[in-house]
Scaffold this active site. Structure first.
Site, PDB file in Angstrom:
ATOM      1  N   GLY A 112       0.800  -1.413  -0.088  1.00 37.02           N
ATOM      2  CA  GLY A 112       0.098   0.142  -0.018  1.00 37.02           C
ATOM      3  C   GLY A 112       0.990   1.307  -0.053  1.00 37.02           C
ATOM      4  N   ILE A 136      -6.826  -3.456   0.760  1.00 40.18           N
ATOM      5  CA  ILE A 136      -8.602  -3.309   1.958  1.00 40.18           C
ATOM      6  C   ILE A 136      -8.332  -1.625   1.509  1.00 40.18           C
ATOM      7  CG2 ILE A 136      -8.522  -5.405   2.645  1.00 40.18           C
ATOM      8  CD1 ILE A 136      -8.825  -3.235   5.399  1.00 40.18           C
ATOM      9  N   ASP A 137      -7.472  -0.673   1.559  1.00 42.70           N
ATOM     10  CA  ASP A 137      -8.571   1.316   1.296  1.00 42.70           C
ATOM     11  C   ASP A 137      -8.539   1.317   0.315  1.00 42.70           C
ATOM     12  OD1 ASP A 137      -7.731   0.212   4.944  1.00 42.70           O
ATOM     13  OD2 ASP A 137      -5.791   1.133   4.719  1.00 42.70           O
ATOM     14  N   MET A 179     -12.440  -0.829   8.194  1.00 37.96           N
ATOM     15  CA  MET A 179     -11.153  -0.228   8.402  1.00 37.96           C
ATOM     16  C   MET A 179     -11.700   0.872   7.340  1.00 37.96           C
ATOM     17  SD  MET A 179      -8.710  -2.918   8.533  1.00 37.96           S
ATOM     18  CE  MET A 179      -8.219  -4.282  10.814  1.00 37.96           C
ATOM     19  N   ARG A 281     -26.256  -0.522  19.923  1.00 33.33           N
ATOM     20  CA  ARG A 281     -25.128  -1.594  20.116  1.00 33.33           C
ATOM     21  C   ARG A 281     -23.756  -1.735  18.882  1.00 33.33           C
ATOM     22  NH1 ARG A 281     -27.792  -2.591  23.683  1.00 33.33           N
ATOM     23  NH2 ARG A 281     -28.403  -5.103  24.312  1.00 33.33           N
TER      24      ARG A 281
END
Ligand code: F6P
Length: 368
Positions: A112, A136-137, A179, A281
């Site tokens: 990354g 994944i970002d 994330m 929650r």
């Protein structure tokens, strides 16, 4: 370097993601097919500094297309600032010397934003490199998309789907932390795909009053549950006004102790519960989002990126990152990518899409 690439090294660095093995396989198969020797380097830049290498042949990269993680191992170590037995040292020269010792003509770095910068530093120290954008970002500049993003978006979307059924049964609001580091791509993509009612992003400082109003309006319309998708990097307007966020990772070891910061989802859940008469929650998806087998889209993208790197090696094109522009894999000068972060632009189509299906993005926005 002129002429044909005789030997390459491959390493994977930074947080892992689905699609890394598929990309290693793509690079290695393409390179081996044109007579290039391939060396696998273990655990990212640390393995290069410690000279932990292994020759890769076709049998090593067969059968790994569908496997999650990276069989080479990964680490977040940087060559110029490496902890060597308790002392932080600049190991750049050792990294370059080890590459030379192994006759590596070009180092292929899969990673990354941190990896793009580290690869650039090695290039400046005299090594030829090619990088592939993995995370994944989805926050690497110079490419429409990174590999790993699609798989994580699918996992986060499924999680939101599951939260929907339980939130609806108990008439609750559930805050789901996703994330993405300083970018909101994953929360926005999964939030839209999962039909989240509120999506909070680092790019749009949120106003809690606005969020609570939206939740109350839902209740008023007899919608008795809500899902709030929040990016881990999201911040309130008040926090942004206070200045830049202190660098504080979610989980980090210091002096042998695991430091765990309170998930932002927990704090936001508490704030909602206090401000509104709603039972709340929270859940933080964490590393579940990085695990498991890549989606078909990521397998295809990783294989395309990997084999494009093979093509560049054949043509002697170095010090570039392979990126996707529209339908095509392209070579982007590494200097244009290293040190950049691709966040969601204010006019991005996904934001407008979310607003048009009445998703609250944390503040009043005008997409006219
Ligand atoms: O960059 C990928 C990423 O998963 C981020 O979304 C997240 O902030 C970070 O890595 C977590 O890092 P680690 O696995 O080191 O805890």
């Amino acid at each position: 370097m002129d002429g044909k690439t005789k030997t390459i090294g491959i390493l994977t660095s930074g947080g892992d993601c689905p699609g890394l093995n598929a990309a290693i396989r793509g690079v290695a198969k393409a390179a081996l097919g044109q007579g290039t020797k391939v060396i696998g380097i273990q655990d990212g830049f640390r393995g290069l500094v410690e000279n932990r290498v292994m020759p890769l042949e076709d049998k090593n990269v067969s059968g790994i297309l569908t496997h999650g993680g990276t069989f080479l191992g990964s680490s977040r170590d940087k060559p110029h600032k490496m902890n060597m037995g308790g002392k932080v040292m600049d190991m750049t020269e050792v990294a370059v010397a080890n590459a030379r010792k192994n006759h590596i003509d070009c180092l292929i770095c899969l990673g990354g934003n941190g990896t793009q910068k580290n690869a650039m530093r090695l290039h400046e120290a005299g090594l030829d490199v090619i990088t592939l954008p993995k995370t994944i970002d989805n926050d690497v500049a110079g490419t429409d998309i990174t590999f790993g993003f699609d798989s994580s978006m699918a996992i986060a979307t499924e999680a939101i789907d599951r939260l929907h059924t339980t939130a609806s049964s108990h008439h609750r609001a559930i805050v789901c932390e996703i994330m993405g580091h300083k970018a909101g791509w994953l929360a926005l993509g999964a939030g839209i795909a999962g039909g989240a009612d509120v999506i909070l992003l680092p790019e749009i400082p949120y106003d809690m009053e606005h969020v609570v109003e939206h939740l109350m309006a839902r209740r008023h319309h007899n919608k008795r549950f809500s899902i709030i998708a929040i990016a881990e990097g999201a911040r309130s307007k008040e926090e942004v006004a206070e200045g830049p966020k202190k660098k504080k990772p979610v989980q980090k070891e210091r002096d042998g102790t695991l430091l765990i910061e309170e998930p932002i989802a927990c704090r936001v859940a508490r704030e909602i519960q206090q401000a509104a008469d709603i039972e709340v929650r929270f859940t933080s998806l964490g590393h579940v989002q990085r695990g498991g087998s890549p989606t078909a889209t990521d397998r295809l993208l990783s294989t395309r990126f990997g084999t494009k790197a093979g093509e560049l090696l054949r043509d002697g094109v170095y010090n570039v990152m392979v990126g996707l522009k529209g339908e095509n894999c392209v070579a982007v000068p590494l200097a244009e990518v290293a040190g950049q972060t691709k966040v969601i632009p204010a006019n991005h189509a996904w934001l407008k899409t979310a607003a048009l299906v009445d998703t609250c993005l944390g503040d009043e926005l005008d997409f006219q």
